[in-house]
Design an enzyme around this catalytic site. Structure first.
Site, PDB file in Angstrom:
ATOM      1  N   GLU A 196      27.327 -12.774  22.626  1.00  0.00           N
ATOM      2  CA  GLU A 196      27.473 -11.324  22.605  1.00  0.00           C
ATOM      3  C   GLU A 196      28.952 -10.895  22.654  1.00  0.00           C
ATOM      4  O   GLU A 196      29.703 -11.339  23.524  1.00  0.00           O
ATOM      5  CB  GLU A 196      26.688 -10.710  23.772  1.00  0.00           C
ATOM      6  CG  GLU A 196      26.751  -9.194  23.870  1.00  0.00           C
ATOM      7  CD  GLU A 196      26.284  -8.473  22.606  1.00  0.00           C
ATOM      8  OE1 GLU A 196      25.225  -8.818  22.069  1.00  0.00           O
ATOM      9  OE2 GLU A 196      27.019  -7.563  22.156  1.00  0.00           O
ATOM     10  N   THR A 243      24.159  -6.547  16.852  1.00  0.00           N
ATOM     11  CA  THR A 243      23.590  -7.892  17.061  1.00  0.00           C
ATOM     12  C   THR A 243      22.551  -8.223  15.993  1.00  0.00           C
ATOM     13  O   THR A 243      22.509  -9.337  15.472  1.00  0.00           O
ATOM     14  CB  THR A 243      22.888  -7.994  18.436  1.00  0.00           C
ATOM     15  OG1 THR A 243      23.733  -7.440  19.419  1.00  0.00           O
ATOM     16  CG2 THR A 243      22.566  -9.428  18.786  1.00  0.00           C
ATOM     17  N   HIS A 301      28.348  -7.769  27.290  1.00  0.00           N
ATOM     18  CA  HIS A 301      28.180  -6.575  26.461  1.00  0.00           C
ATOM     19  C   HIS A 301      29.039  -5.454  27.025  1.00  0.00           C
ATOM     20  O   HIS A 301      29.220  -5.365  28.237  1.00  0.00           O
ATOM     21  CB  HIS A 301      26.698  -6.167  26.451  1.00  0.00           C
ATOM     22  CG  HIS A 301      26.342  -5.206  25.360  1.00  0.00           C
ATOM     23  ND1 HIS A 301      26.653  -3.872  25.431  1.00  0.00           N
ATOM     24  CD2 HIS A 301      25.718  -5.397  24.179  1.00  0.00           C
ATOM     25  CE1 HIS A 301      26.227  -3.272  24.327  1.00  0.00           C
ATOM     26  NE2 HIS A 301      25.658  -4.180  23.544  1.00  0.00           N
ATOM     27  N   ASP A 358      28.762 -12.425  17.754  1.00  0.00           N
ATOM     28  CA  ASP A 358      27.968 -11.577  16.855  1.00  0.00           C
ATOM     29  C   ASP A 358      28.783 -10.470  16.185  1.00  0.00           C
ATOM     30  O   ASP A 358      28.589 -10.159  15.012  1.00  0.00           O
ATOM     31  CB  ASP A 358      26.710 -11.022  17.548  1.00  0.00           C
ATOM     32  CG  ASP A 358      26.982 -10.160  18.772  1.00  0.00           C
ATOM     33  OD1 ASP A 358      28.139 -10.123  19.244  1.00  0.00           O
ATOM     34  OD2 ASP A 358      26.024  -9.520  19.255  1.00  0.00           O
ATOM     35  N   HIS A 359      29.714  -9.863  16.950  1.00  0.00           N
ATOM     36  CA  HIS A 359      30.545  -8.770  16.414  1.00  0.00           C
ATOM     37  C   HIS A 359      31.656  -8.522  17.405  1.00  0.00           C
ATOM     38  O   HIS A 359      31.654  -9.118  18.495  1.00  0.00           O
ATOM     39  CB  HIS A 359      29.713  -7.502  16.190  1.00  0.00           C
ATOM     40  CG  HIS A 359      28.852  -7.148  17.374  1.00  0.00           C
ATOM     41  ND1 HIS A 359      29.365  -6.638  18.537  1.00  0.00           N
ATOM     42  CD2 HIS A 359      27.524  -7.311  17.600  1.00  0.00           C
ATOM     43  CE1 HIS A 359      28.402  -6.459  19.412  1.00  0.00           C
ATOM     44  NE2 HIS A 359      27.263  -6.876  18.877  1.00  0.00           N
TER      45      HIS A 359
HETATM   46  C1  GP9 Z   1      20.226  -6.067  22.774  1.00  0.00           C
HETATM   47  C2  GP9 Z   1      21.385  -6.865  22.319  1.00  0.00           C
HETATM   48  C3  GP9 Z   1      22.670  -6.094  22.326  1.00  0.00           C
HETATM   49  O1  GP9 Z   1      19.012  -6.709  22.682  1.00  0.00           O
HETATM   50  O2  GP9 Z   1      21.103  -7.459  21.124  1.00  0.00           O
HETATM   51  O3  GP9 Z   1      22.711  -5.158  21.348  1.00  0.00           O
HETATM   52  P1  GP9 Z   1      24.006  -4.672  20.559  1.00  0.00           P
HETATM   53  O4  GP9 Z   1      24.337  -3.335  21.134  1.00  0.00           O
HETATM   54  O5  GP9 Z   1      25.124  -5.645  20.748  1.00  0.00           O
HETATM   55  O6  GP9 Z   1      23.552  -4.632  19.166  1.00  0.00           O
HETATM   56 MN    MN Z   2      25.729  -7.594  20.183  1.00  0.00          MN
END
Ligand code: GP9
Ligand code: MN
Length: 652
Positions: free
Chosen positions: A257, A302, A417, A476-477
């Site tokens: 994340e 994500t 996150h 992921d980003h």
């Molecule tokens: C939530 C997780 C985080 O299930 O995938 O979400 P994001 O805000 O990073 O897309």
């Molecule tokens: Mn994410």
């Protein structure tokens, strides 16, 4: 009943009848929210929104009845019945699926009737009749005290409508304040219901579906031909040195994340490394570590990364494929690997409806989905959206060990996150000192995630899975947005974040650990779209017949550039940002933009073609050689307890 009398003035007013209908309906809906749905209300604004959101719907729908001159009460009663029925249908559905009814669910009646099966009755209770109380009261009132009321006029309708719209806009404004881009990102049905209400959600859902199906209806099989030709001309053949080197091995993907490449090998001013485990992995002998690898996500965050990695197609410019196109035909990695004897599963400690995962994973061909219901979601174990990484990986181990091998799995980490705040006791790593809370906390949060990964690797070694498993880990980003560039300049020790540095901050780490294969630090430029061909080629599966836009990162023909969803791109030589061309090496603006032109054309073509596939659902017209299509209807994710009379998850 006939003796019941209201003051004459009120008694004569259709507005009184209307007001009673609205208030009763409001109370009922709010009670249902409280008793039946787990909406995860976590602040007083959300509590307030939940309280007022049934009001705008009630005003609007019952307001329609005021348009009718003669049969106002009857129309109001009919409208009440439909809305009550919709609410009750959602209640019954939610009791079983922990989810709300959507248009696609209604269209898949065959599956859902099957899934509900014998259980439908057991989901209902005689007390449920109370959800129709207002309907019954309205009938009684219409036949008694309001029997003679017939007067109505359009002026009252206009006033009511105006009031309904104002309430709705007020509601929407507050919702957007608490959850920006609620409608455009539309990440979770629970959120939409929580903020806008069950009825507005249904309308929103219907509009989305009408938009989607009209694009789809206009397409035909000839639309895929151009894509096929482009694909053939741009295919990067596998490198024989690596092709099939991981044949038959298990696969574990880990979505890291919000994790960015600048963190790898980064030393804080006091010399400490926040991610010592991942740093050592980057230099591990059996790991390919890609240091010029970019995320390509859009609003779907994500879920866009997941989509890119498993389909090698680009996400949408607006919204999320996971949410808006989950009923499309895909030929995703889990489905491809099913044909090679693989069993697939996703692990994620968040509610299954988030990013519409419980629907989309069926289209991708995932046999199992271990969502929050499988984890101990105690206060101590959770943060932000769900499980903290350490308990998440710990609790996942027995489930992973229980899978039939070879498996293809994905672990979506969560605790690193935004805003990266740590709970007391979860870290003893010092926060950064860059004058920005988010950036400062990022180091602590990443350190926690790093420890969780180390623990996961140790557990994989301890249970013997490690030596026969390919582990793919990807950021992921971005986690730190441009709003924090001032602090990021301090982190990187530069005067300012130039467009070139900003682009390079979009790098996310990619690790591919293959037991027994010599890896090393990789300099080639690539993006998330490239991972599928890279991994499938390692597993000995040639992707040349699949409609994908990725280019194998280990291929000798790898194209060495990657694009962003907004049309910007990066290659080893140039970077294009908002139509301006820069040198990748020095960051200087190149007056002669010719160097960017070639790639620029390809970028536009690819994005356009990928959009065609996604918007028009073109893969339904295409069957890759040797691929057995999967049927999403054969997949069920019913939670740890499963349910009576329902097929268990997975296989055709
Ligand atoms: C939530 C997780 C985080 O299930 O995938 O979400 P994001 O805000 O990073 O897309
Ligand atoms: Mn994410």
């Amino acid at each position: 009943m006939n003796k019941l009398k209201l003051p004459k003035k009120l008694n004569n007013s259709h507005i009184t009848f209307f007001a009673i209908a609205v208030v009763l309906f409001w109370i009922k809906t709010y009670t249902a929210y409280q008793l039946e749905f787990k909406l995860g209300i976590d602040n007083s604004l959300q509590k307030f929104l939940l309280l007022i959101n049934p009001l705008s719907s009630a005003l609007f729908f019952f307001g329609i009845a005021l348009l009718f001159k003669k049969r106002t009460k009857l129309v109001m009663i009919i409208i009440n019945f439909f809305l009550s029925f919709l609410l009750y249908a959602n209640i019954a559905y939610y009791r079983f699926f922990n989810d709300f009814i959507t248009v696609p669910v209604l269209m898949q009646t065959k599956t859902n009737a099957g899934q509900l099966g014998d259980s439908a009755l057991s989901l209902m209770s005689p007390f449920d009749i109370l959800y129709f109380t207002d309907f019954l009261i309205l009938i009684a009132l219409a036949l008694t005290v309001f029997k003679k009321v017939t007067v109505t006029n359009r002026k009252s309708f206009k006033i009511v409508l105006l009031f309904a719209i104002t309430t709705f806009l007020f509601n929407l404004g507050l919702a957007e304040k608490d959850r920006p881009q609620l409608l455009s990102r539309s990440f979770d049905r629970n959120y939409l219901v929580k903020y806008l209400g069950a009825y507005n959600f249904t309308i929103y859902d219907a509009i989305q579906n009408i938009k989607s199906s009209s694009q789809r209806a206009l397409a035909d099989s000839s639309d895929i031909t151009d894509v096929e030709n482009y694909r053939k001309a741009n295919y990067a053949a596998p490198n024989s040195e690596y092709f099939g080197k991981a044949k038959g091995m298990n696969v574990i993907y880990v979505s890291m994340e919000s994790f960015q490449t600048f963190m790898i090998d980064y030393k804080l001013p006091d010399g400490q490394e926040a991610t010592p485990f991942l740093n050592s992995l980057a230099h591990d002998n059996n790991t390919f570590y890609f240091e010029n690898f970019y995320h390509q996500t859009g609003q779907g965050k994500t879920s866009d990364a997941e989509f890119l990695m498993e389909n090698s197609l680009y996400p949408m410019g607006q919204g999320a494929v996971f949410v808006n196109k989950a009923l499309n035909t895909f030929q995703a990695a889990p489905a491809i690997l099913k044909g090679h004897g693989y069993n697939s599963a996703v692990f994620h400690g968040n509610i299954k409806t988030f990013w519409n995962r419980n629907v989309m994973y069926k289209a991708l061909g995932y046999d199992q989905f271990f969502d929050s219901e499988y984890y101990s979601m105690s206060d101590e174990n959770t943060k932000n959206y769900g499980m903290k990484d350490k308990p998440f990986f710990k609790e996942s181990m027995p489930m992973l060990e229980g899978l039939k091998q070879p498996f293809y799995t994905k672990f979506i980490s969560l605790s690193n996150h935004f805003p990266f705040a740590m709970d007391p006791g979860d870290t003893d790593f010092p926060a950064g000192d860059f004058g920005d809370t988010v950036v400062n906390q990022y180091f602590q949060s990443a350190n926690y995630m790093d420890q969780a990964f180390e623990q996961f690797f140790n557990d994989l070694k301890a249970d013997g899975l490690y030596d026969n498993t390919v582990i793919v880990m990807y950021g992921d980003h971005y986690g730190i947005s441009e709003n924090h560039n001032e602090a990021m300049a301090k982190v990187l020790g530069v005067d300012e974040i130039t467009p070139e540095i900003n682009t390079k901050l979009q790098r996310v780490p990619l690790f591919i650990h293959v037991p027994g294969v010599k890896g090393g630090v990789q300099k080639q430029v690539g993006g998330e779209v490239d991972v599928r061909p890279t991994v499938l080629h390692l597993l000995g599966i040639d992707t040349k017949d699949y409609m994908e836009f990725g280019s194998d990162l280990l291929s000798k023909d790898h194209r060495n550039w990657t694009l962003f969803r907004n049309g910007d791109f990066v290659s080893s030589d140039v970077i294009q940002i908002k139509d301006k061309c820069y040198s990748s090496e020095t960051g200087e603006l190149l007056e002669n933009a010719e160097s960017c032109k070639d790639i620029s054309e390809k970028v536009n073509t690819e994005l356009q073609m990928s959009d065609e596939i996604v918007y028009k659902d073109l893969l339904r017209f295409y069957k890759p050689e040797g691929y057995t299509p999967i049927n999403p209807d054969n997949y069920n994710y019913l939670g740890p307890k499963g349910s009576k009379g329902v097929k268990s998850s997975g296989n055709n």
